[in-house]
Design a protein around this motif. Structure first.
Motif, mmCIF file in Angstrom:
data_model
loop_
_atom_site.group_PDB
_atom_site.id
_atom_site.type_symbol
_atom_site.label_atom_id
_atom_site.label_comp_id
_atom_site.label_asym_id
_atom_site.label_seq_id
_atom_site.Cartn_x
_atom_site.Cartn_y
_atom_site.Cartn_z
ATOM 1 N N TYR A 107 34.413 129.471 0.630
ATOM 2 C CA TYR A 107 34.943 130.442 1.179
ATOM 3 C C TYR A 107 34.436 131.733 0.076
ATOM 4 N N LEU A 108 34.483 132.868 0.592
ATOM 5 C CA LEU A 108 34.209 134.233 0.097
ATOM 6 C C LEU A 108 34.676 134.137 -1.190
ATOM 7 N N ASN A 109 33.726 134.487 -2.267
ATOM 8 C CA ASN A 109 33.967 134.767 -3.595
ATOM 9 C C ASN A 109 34.262 133.404 -4.258
ATOM 10 N N ARG A 110 33.848 132.222 -3.766
ATOM 11 C CA ARG A 110 33.925 130.792 -4.517
ATOM 12 C C ARG A 110 32.698 131.060 -5.436
ATOM 13 N N LYS A 111 32.771 130.348 -6.554
ATOM 14 C CA LYS A 111 31.325 130.498 -7.358
ATOM 15 C C LYS A 111 30.861 129.057 -7.618
ATOM 16 N N GLU A 112 29.823 128.836 -8.353
ATOM 17 C CA GLU A 112 29.087 127.713 -8.515
ATOM 18 C C GLU A 112 29.183 126.735 -7.558
ATOM 19 N N VAL A 113 28.448 126.804 -6.529
ATOM 20 C CA VAL A 113 28.311 126.161 -5.260
ATOM 21 C C VAL A 113 27.102 125.324 -5.248
ATOM 22 N N GLN A 114 26.700 124.266 -4.915
ATOM 23 C CA GLN A 114 25.349 123.825 -4.934
ATOM 24 C C GLN A 114 25.125 122.569 -3.669
ATOM 25 N N LEU A 115 24.051 122.269 -3.394
ATOM 26 C CA LEU A 115 23.730 121.129 -2.388
ATOM 27 C C LEU A 115 22.708 120.431 -3.366
ATOM 28 N N THR A 116 22.865 118.833 -2.980
ATOM 29 C CA THR A 116 21.880 117.946 -3.729
ATOM 30 C C THR A 116 21.378 117.041 -2.395
ATOM 31 N N TYR A 160 28.796 135.681 3.417
ATOM 32 C CA TYR A 160 28.662 135.038 4.564
ATOM 33 C C TYR A 160 26.976 134.536 4.744
ATOM 34 N N ASP A 161 26.128 135.024 3.777
ATOM 35 C CA ASP A 161 24.740 134.821 3.812
ATOM 36 C C ASP A 161 24.453 133.413 3.516
ATOM 37 N N LEU A 162 25.326 132.761 2.981
ATOM 38 C CA LEU A 162 25.125 131.367 2.549
ATOM 39 C C LEU A 162 25.319 130.257 3.760
ATOM 40 N N ALA A 163 25.941 130.647 5.022
ATOM 41 C CA ALA A 163 26.302 129.923 6.075
ATOM 42 C C ALA A 163 24.948 129.569 6.707
ATOM 43 N N GLY A 164 24.641 128.410 7.227
ATOM 44 C CA GLY A 164 23.558 127.961 8.100
ATOM 45 C C GLY A 164 23.499 126.437 7.748
ATOM 46 N N THR A 165 22.284 125.968 8.477
ATOM 47 C CA THR A 165 21.858 124.636 8.480
ATOM 48 C C THR A 165 20.778 124.324 7.545
ATOM 49 N N TYR A 166 21.080 123.533 6.471
ATOM 50 C CA TYR A 166 19.991 123.596 5.265
ATOM 51 C C TYR A 166 19.578 121.870 5.609
ATOM 52 N N VAL A 167 18.046 121.906 5.527
ATOM 53 C CA VAL A 167 17.461 120.819 5.846
ATOM 54 C C VAL A 167 16.652 120.143 4.531
ATOM 55 N N GLU A 210 25.374 121.230 7.897
ATOM 56 C CA GLU A 210 25.752 122.517 8.249
ATOM 57 C C GLU A 210 26.867 123.325 7.497
ATOM 58 N N VAL A 211 26.527 124.320 6.955
ATOM 59 C CA VAL A 211 27.448 124.958 5.864
ATOM 60 C C VAL A 211 28.113 126.029 6.671
ATOM 61 N N ASN A 212 29.418 126.147 6.439
ATOM 62 C CA ASN A 212 30.161 127.280 7.183
ATOM 63 C C ASN A 212 31.097 127.883 6.059
ATOM 64 N N VAL A 213 31.050 129.312 6.069
ATOM 65 C CA VAL A 213 31.678 129.980 4.833
ATOM 66 C C VAL A 213 33.009 130.841 5.765
ATOM 67 N N THR A 214 34.260 130.366 5.113
ATOM 68 C CA THR A 214 35.401 131.158 5.486
ATOM 69 C C THR A 214 36.051 132.161 4.640
ATOM 70 N N GLU A 215 36.662 133.077 5.213
ATOM 71 C CA GLU A 215 37.416 134.128 4.434
ATOM 72 C C GLU A 215 38.222 133.619 3.493
ATOM 73 N N TYR A 216 39.151 132.713 3.906
ATOM 74 C CA TYR A 216 40.235 132.162 2.895
ATOM 75 C C TYR A 216 39.914 130.619 2.740
ATOM 76 N N PRO A 217 40.441 130.303 1.517
ATOM 77 C CA PRO A 217 39.994 128.748 1.280
ATOM 78 C C PRO A 217 40.967 127.737 2.076
ATOM 79 N N ASN A 218 40.393 126.889 2.619
ATOM 80 C CA ASN A 218 41.296 125.678 3.087
ATOM 81 C C ASN A 218 42.095 125.092 2.223
ATOM 82 N N PHE A 219 41.562 125.068 0.923
ATOM 83 C CA PHE A 219 42.225 124.536 -0.221
ATOM 84 C C PHE A 219 41.574 124.738 -1.467
#
Length: 524
Positions: free
Chosen positions: A286-295, A335-342, A357-366
């Motif tokens: 979600y917006l403004n969340r920090k320190e995310v990564q893909l491995t 929102y620029d982080l949304a998309g399909t990463y390969v 498939e990465v989706n970015v939301t305005e509010y957190p689900n949790f």
């Protein structure tokens, strides 16, 4: 001489001749009987002559290259029986071959091809005046060709020859080994079965039995080859479909030979393309969340040599930092982080890909564990709205409950209320619902005829002695009337009956439609 019968003379000579031939036969039979009788007497007179025998084992066995003893004993050798010679013979396919001979005066002789491998066990046999009661021989460096029946023959005087036989079996310990059928086992997409290991039991006698033990599902084949020297070579192969699951699995070959088991094992080394999985997206970016990564995690044999990242239908965001198999997203989530990463992973066998498939939301689900202490303003507004909506639902539910409760307590039917006032044909601007009525009205008592019940088949009706009386017309002239006079309507367990000419009592309340209900029901 004259007067003699020549025929008789001739017959007489012939008779003499016949008697001579018969006599010769009698003499021969007598001589034969005397010889047998003499031998019988010798056998009877010589102590232990009838018990003399050659004792040997019925069978013996040994392995190639080992040593084996063939026992031969002469039992009850008492005088005047004399052992003149002992001979060992090899009996093969109906023919005899001398192996060794011992003579009291001539000594010991071992013939080829046994000269260097066969010897008499007892030292006394090799003396100048040998003792020949025990003539056991020893085979050294046993060969497969030594397998045969062996005869030990004693030559005695005056009883003649005595002999016995032993069967020699030569075993060959097989040479066993197990090896991979191909140095490189590669798992192919076609999933074809291939031979991966071979188990061999060579030059064994008798032949071996081969079995397999493994957790890997496969198929075993067996083949026997008989060699010229009498041994047997057993070969077994194991085939399976190579895959990632079969890598590092143990394959065991068990060779059963006589009463022993020989075990050999190999560890399968299966090479396969990478299997790729991207981890790190938890479905709550979600917006403004920090320190995310893909491995990019990949399982492969041999190991991965190169990782490549890409974003489908676009270019990588400027905040992304690539470190080998990991994407680090600097700063807060947008929102620029949304998309399909390969992620493409490559080893020497091939290249395989994984995507997410990465989706970015305005509010957190949790709230992730690392962000539970941080609540954004937009998040607070959303939480407040949710609480307000919950309270509104509670109020609406309470009102609905009160309405249904009141409706349940009134059990009457509004469609059957008594129309007390009006004639049902009121016009606009007509009379009011009813004129003001004084309190404490006095009502005349009902006559006896009015109190009588009506017919059982229908509601009570008013009878008139006037023949010109028209009830319906009279009703039309009445300023006030009921819909069904004399008919009762039940509310709960109470019955209200309106009497003609009566006015509402103090405990009754008039309604706009001309009906009345009790105050108790009105205020419920």
């Amino acid at each position: 001489m004259p007067g003699r019968n020549p025929l008789k003379t001739s017959n007489h000579s012939r008779g003499i001749k016949k008697v001579g031939i018969f006599g010769e036969r009698l003499v021969g039979m007598a001589m034969a009987m005397s010889t047998s009788f003499w031998i019988f007497l010798v056998a009877v007179n010589v102590p232990g002559a009838r018990a003399q025998s050659v004792q040997m084992d019925s069978s013996k066995s040994g392995f190639v290259g080992s040593q084996v003893e063939l026992r031969c004993l002469f039992v009850n050798s008492n005088p005047p029986v004399k052992i003149s010679q002992v001979t060992w013979q090899k009996f093969v396919n109906g023919t005899k071959q001398n192996v060794a001979t011992v003579n009291p005066s001539l000594g010991v002789s071992v013939l080829q091809p046994f000269k260097d491998r066969v010897s008499f066990k007892q030292q006394a046999v090799r003396n100048r005046t040998p003792s020949l009661e025990d003539t056991t021989i020893v085979f050294n460096n046993l060969r497969l060709s030594d397998e045969a029946a062996y005869i030990c023959e004693y030559t005695t005087f005056p009883l003649g020859n005595r002999e016995n036989m032993v069967n020699l079996t030569v075993y060959a310990q097989p040479v066993t080994r197990m090896f991979l059928s191909t140095p490189t086992i590669i798992a192919r997409p076609q999933k074809r079965k291939m031979t991966v290991a071979t188990c061999l039991s060579a030059n064994g006698k008798p032949p071996s039995v081969i079995t397999w033990e493994t957790r890997v599902k496969g198929e075993a084949t067996f083949q026997e080859t008989r060699n010229a020297n009498g041994t047997v070579t057993v070969r077994s192969t194991y085939a399976l479909v190579p895959s990632r699951e079969t890598h590092r699995q143990k394959l065991t070959c068990i060779v059963s030979y006589r009463n022993e088991k020989i075990t050999n094992s190999v560890i399968l080394n299966v090479q396969y393309e990478p299997e790729v999985k991207i981890e790190g997206f938890d479905g709550n970016w979600y917006l403004n969340r920090k320190e995310v990564q893909l491995t990019c995690n990949a399982s492969a044999n041999p190991p991965i040599t190169m990782y490549q990242w890409k974003l489908l239908n676009g270019s990588m965001p400027s905040t992304v930092e690539i470190r080998n198999n990991t994407l680090f997203f600097k700063g807060p989530v947008t929102y620029d982080l949304a998309g399909t990463y390969v992620c493409d992973a490559t080893n020497s066998i091939g290249t395989r890909s994984g995507l997410v498939e990465v989706n970015v939301t305005e509010y957190p689900n949790f709230l992730p564990s690392e962000d539970r202490s941080i609540v954004q303003p937009s998040s607070g507004a959303a939480i407040g709205g949710a609480v307000g909506g919950g309270l509104l639902l509670l109020v609406a539910g309470a009102l609905l409950f009160v309405f249904l409760r009141r409706r349940q307590r009134f059990k009457g039917d509004y469609s059957t209320k008594k129309h007390v006032f009006g004639n049902g044909y009121s016009k606009a601007g007509g009379l009011p619902a009813h004129p003001p009525m004084p309190k404490n009205l006095q009502y005349p008592e009902d006559s006896d005829d009015e109190k009588k019940p009506g017919p059982a088949s229908g509601p009570a009706r008013f009878e008139s002695s006037d023949p010109d009386f028209d009830g319906e017309a009279d009703d039309m002239k009445r300023p006030y009337f009921t819909v069904d006079e004399g008919e009762s309507q039940e509310y709960d367990e109470r019955t209200y009956r309106y009497e003609p000419g009566a006015e509402p009592a103090d405990d009754m309340v008039s309604q706009n439609d001309g009906s009345v209900i009790s105050k108790k029901e009105w205020y419920v």
